[in-house]
Design a protein around this motif. Structure first.
Motif, short mmCIF file in Angstrom:
data_model
loop_
_atom_site.label_atom_id
_atom_site.label_comp_id
_atom_site.label_asym_id
_atom_site.label_seq_id
_atom_site.Cartn_x
_atom_site.Cartn_y
_atom_site.Cartn_z
N GLU A 18 -7.48 -12.03 14.86
CA GLU A 18 -6.43 -11.50 13.99
C GLU A 18 -6.56 -10.01 13.70
OE1 GLU A 18 -6.63 -13.89 10.47
OE2 GLU A 18 -5.50 -15.54 11.38
N ILE A 19 -7.76 -9.44 13.80
CA ILE A 19 -7.98 -8.08 13.29
C ILE A 19 -7.14 -7.03 14.02
CG2 ILE A 19 -10.02 -7.56 14.68
CD1 ILE A 19 -9.45 -6.63 10.97
N LEU A 20 -7.05 -7.10 15.35
CA LEU A 20 -6.28 -6.08 16.07
C LEU A 20 -4.78 -6.15 15.76
CD1 LEU A 20 -6.36 -3.70 18.04
CD2 LEU A 20 -6.06 -5.34 19.91
N PRO A 21 -4.16 -7.35 15.79
CA PRO A 21 -2.74 -7.41 15.39
C PRO A 21 -2.50 -6.91 13.96
CG PRO A 21 -3.38 -9.43 16.51
CD PRO A 21 -4.64 -8.65 16.30
N ILE A 22 -3.45 -7.20 13.05
CA ILE A 22 -3.30 -6.73 11.67
C ILE A 22 -3.35 -5.21 11.62
CG2 ILE A 22 -4.44 -6.63 9.41
CD1 ILE A 22 -5.24 -9.59 9.87
N ILE A 23 -4.32 -4.61 12.32
CA ILE A 23 -4.43 -3.14 12.34
C ILE A 23 -3.16 -2.52 12.89
CG2 ILE A 23 -5.60 -1.18 13.44
CD1 ILE A 23 -8.20 -2.81 13.34
N ILE A 24 -2.71 -2.99 14.04
CA ILE A 24 -1.53 -2.41 14.70
C ILE A 24 -0.31 -2.51 13.78
CG2 ILE A 24 0.11 -2.69 16.60
CD1 ILE A 24 -2.33 -3.56 18.33
N THR A 25 -0.11 -3.70 13.20
CA THR A 25 1.06 -3.92 12.33
C THR A 25 0.98 -3.08 11.06
OG1 THR A 25 1.20 -6.18 13.18
CG2 THR A 25 2.49 -5.66 11.21
N ASN A 26 -0.20 -3.06 10.42
CA ASN A 26 -0.38 -2.23 9.22
C ASN A 26 -0.02 -0.78 9.49
OD1 ASN A 26 -3.39 -3.76 7.74
ND2 ASN A 26 -1.28 -4.37 7.62
N LEU A 27 -0.49 -0.26 10.63
CA LEU A 27 -0.29 1.16 10.91
C LEU A 27 1.16 1.49 11.25
CD1 LEU A 27 -3.55 2.05 12.90
CD2 LEU A 27 -3.12 2.16 10.45
N ILE A 28 1.79 0.66 12.07
CA ILE A 28 3.20 0.91 12.41
C ILE A 28 4.09 0.76 11.18
CG2 ILE A 28 5.18 0.07 13.74
CD1 ILE A 28 3.17 -0.69 15.97
N ALA A 29 3.92 -0.36 10.46
CA ALA A 29 4.74 -0.60 9.27
C ALA A 29 4.46 0.45 8.20
CB ALA A 29 4.48 -2.00 8.72
N GLY A 30 3.20 0.85 8.06
CA GLY A 30 2.84 1.87 7.08
C GLY A 30 3.52 3.19 7.36
N TRP A 31 3.52 3.62 8.62
CA TRP A 31 4.17 4.88 8.98
C TRP A 31 5.67 4.81 8.68
CZ3 TRP A 31 7.85 7.62 11.42
CH2 TRP A 31 7.58 8.98 11.68
N HIS B 245 -8.84 6.12 3.58
CA HIS B 245 -8.33 4.77 3.85
C HIS B 245 -7.31 4.91 4.98
CE1 HIS B 245 -5.88 1.18 3.22
NE2 HIS B 245 -6.82 0.69 2.42
N THR B 246 -7.58 4.29 6.12
CA THR B 246 -6.75 4.51 7.31
C THR B 246 -5.28 4.22 7.07
OG1 THR B 246 -8.64 3.90 8.70
CG2 THR B 246 -6.48 3.92 9.75
N VAL B 247 -4.98 3.09 6.47
CA VAL B 247 -3.57 2.73 6.27
C VAL B 247 -2.89 3.74 5.34
CG1 VAL B 247 -1.97 0.94 5.50
CG2 VAL B 247 -4.07 0.29 6.70
N ALA B 248 -3.58 4.15 4.28
CA ALA B 248 -3.01 5.13 3.36
C ALA B 248 -2.74 6.46 4.06
CB ALA B 248 -3.94 5.34 2.16
N ILE B 249 -3.66 6.86 4.94
CA ILE B 249 -3.49 8.12 5.67
C ILE B 249 -2.28 8.04 6.60
CG2 ILE B 249 -4.50 9.53 7.52
CD1 ILE B 249 -7.21 9.11 6.17
N VAL B 250 -2.11 6.91 7.26
CA VAL B 250 -0.96 6.75 8.16
C VAL B 250 0.35 6.71 7.38
CG1 VAL B 250 0.16 5.16 9.78
CG2 VAL B 250 -2.27 5.69 10.03
N ILE B 251 0.32 6.09 6.20
CA ILE B 251 1.51 6.10 5.34
C ILE B 251 1.87 7.54 4.97
CG2 ILE B 251 2.36 5.49 3.03
CD1 ILE B 251 0.62 2.87 3.39
N MET B 252 0.87 8.34 4.61
CA MET B 252 1.14 9.75 4.29
C MET B 252 1.65 10.51 5.51
SD MET B 252 -1.76 10.93 1.53
CE MET B 252 -3.20 10.24 2.34
N ALA B 253 1.14 10.17 6.69
CA ALA B 253 1.65 10.80 7.92
C ALA B 253 3.13 10.46 8.10
CB ALA B 253 0.84 10.34 9.12
N GLY B 254 3.50 9.22 7.82
CA GLY B 254 4.91 8.84 7.89
C GLY B 254 5.75 9.61 6.89
N MET B 255 5.21 9.78 5.67
CA MET B 255 5.93 10.55 4.66
C MET B 255 6.16 11.99 5.09
SD MET B 255 4.11 9.24 1.16
CE MET B 255 4.55 7.67 0.41
N ILE C 118 0.84 -1.20 0.00
CA ILE C 118 0.00 0.00 0.00
C ILE C 118 0.87 1.25 0.00
CG2 ILE C 118 -1.84 1.26 1.20
CD1 ILE C 118 -2.67 -1.40 -0.17
N SER C 119 2.05 1.18 0.62
CA SER C 119 2.99 2.31 0.60
C SER C 119 3.41 2.65 -0.82
CB SER C 119 4.24 1.99 1.43
OG SER C 119 3.93 1.81 2.79
#
Length: 198
Positions: free
Chosen positions: A75-88, A159-169, A25-26
């Motif tokens: 599985e949903i919570l670990p997936i959310i947490i990992t997606n967001l940290i890795a995305g940032w 899209h939450t993951v996309a937004i967090v990726i942009m925050a990391g950028m 997604i990044s």
């Protein structure tokens, strides 16, 4: 507290596939911010196509299936947490490679505030994500993804993951209420359209 944490599945394979999903997604976010327009939105589809084809863990693709099984709930919570940290993190790495992304990403994420429009933008994105994934699962067709991803981008949905990726950028930390509202909206939109579709 410990028992609550143990309920969730923090299996190494699940974490690896969640990190891989965030990376894909990044790449989609990177190309969309770099060239923009319809072309950028279409190329973003590469991310979800890879997630579905490789059976990776992207929470917006899994949100509509939370209540399908006990395993999905675990599985949903670990997936959310990992997606967001890795995305940032990968967002930050990509902006290091292309510093021009910093200002573009910052302009998009710093204007986000907790609001009903944020919720509904995330809600509608969740609907599209569920439909895109479900069409892929039912028909083995990529068309739902190829049309669905540009649809949510060009409509300006969140899209939450996309937004967090942009925050990391942009090297910024999102307002936690923005993150919670967007995440909740994505999940509720997915569950709502799943309920309607049966």
């Amino acid at each position: 507290m410990v028992d609550n944490i143990r309920y969730y599945n923090f299996d190494i394979e699940l974490i690896k596939k969640s990190v891989a999903a965030a990376i894909l997604i990044s790449f989609g976010v990177c190309i969309n911010l770099t060239i923009g327009g319809i072309t950028g939105a279409i190329l973003f589809s590469f991310g979800l196509l890879g997630v579905c084809a490789l059976k990776l863990n992207l929470f917006t693709g899994k949100a509509g299936y939370i209540f399908d099984s006990k395993e999905n709930k675990k599985e949903i919570l670990p997936i959310i947490i990992t997606n967001l940290i890795a995305g940032w993190v990968f967002g930050a790495i990509l902006s290091g490679f292309n510093p021009a992304l910093i200002a573009i990403a910052a302009a998009k994420v710093t204007i986000l505030t907790p609001s009903m429009s944020l919720f509904f933008g995330a809600f509608f994105c969740g609907m599209i994500m569920y439909l895109a994934v479900e069409m892929y699962k039912r028909n083995k067709s990529c068309l739902g993804i190829i049309f669905g991803i540009p649809l949510f981008i060009l409509c300006g949905f969140y899209h939450t993951v996309a937004i967090v990726i942009m925050a990391g950028m942009a090297f910024v930390i999102l307002n936690p209420f923005v993150l919670l509202i967007c995440t909740f909206g994505n999940i509720m939109g997915s569950l709502f359209i799943k309920y309607l579709c049966g």
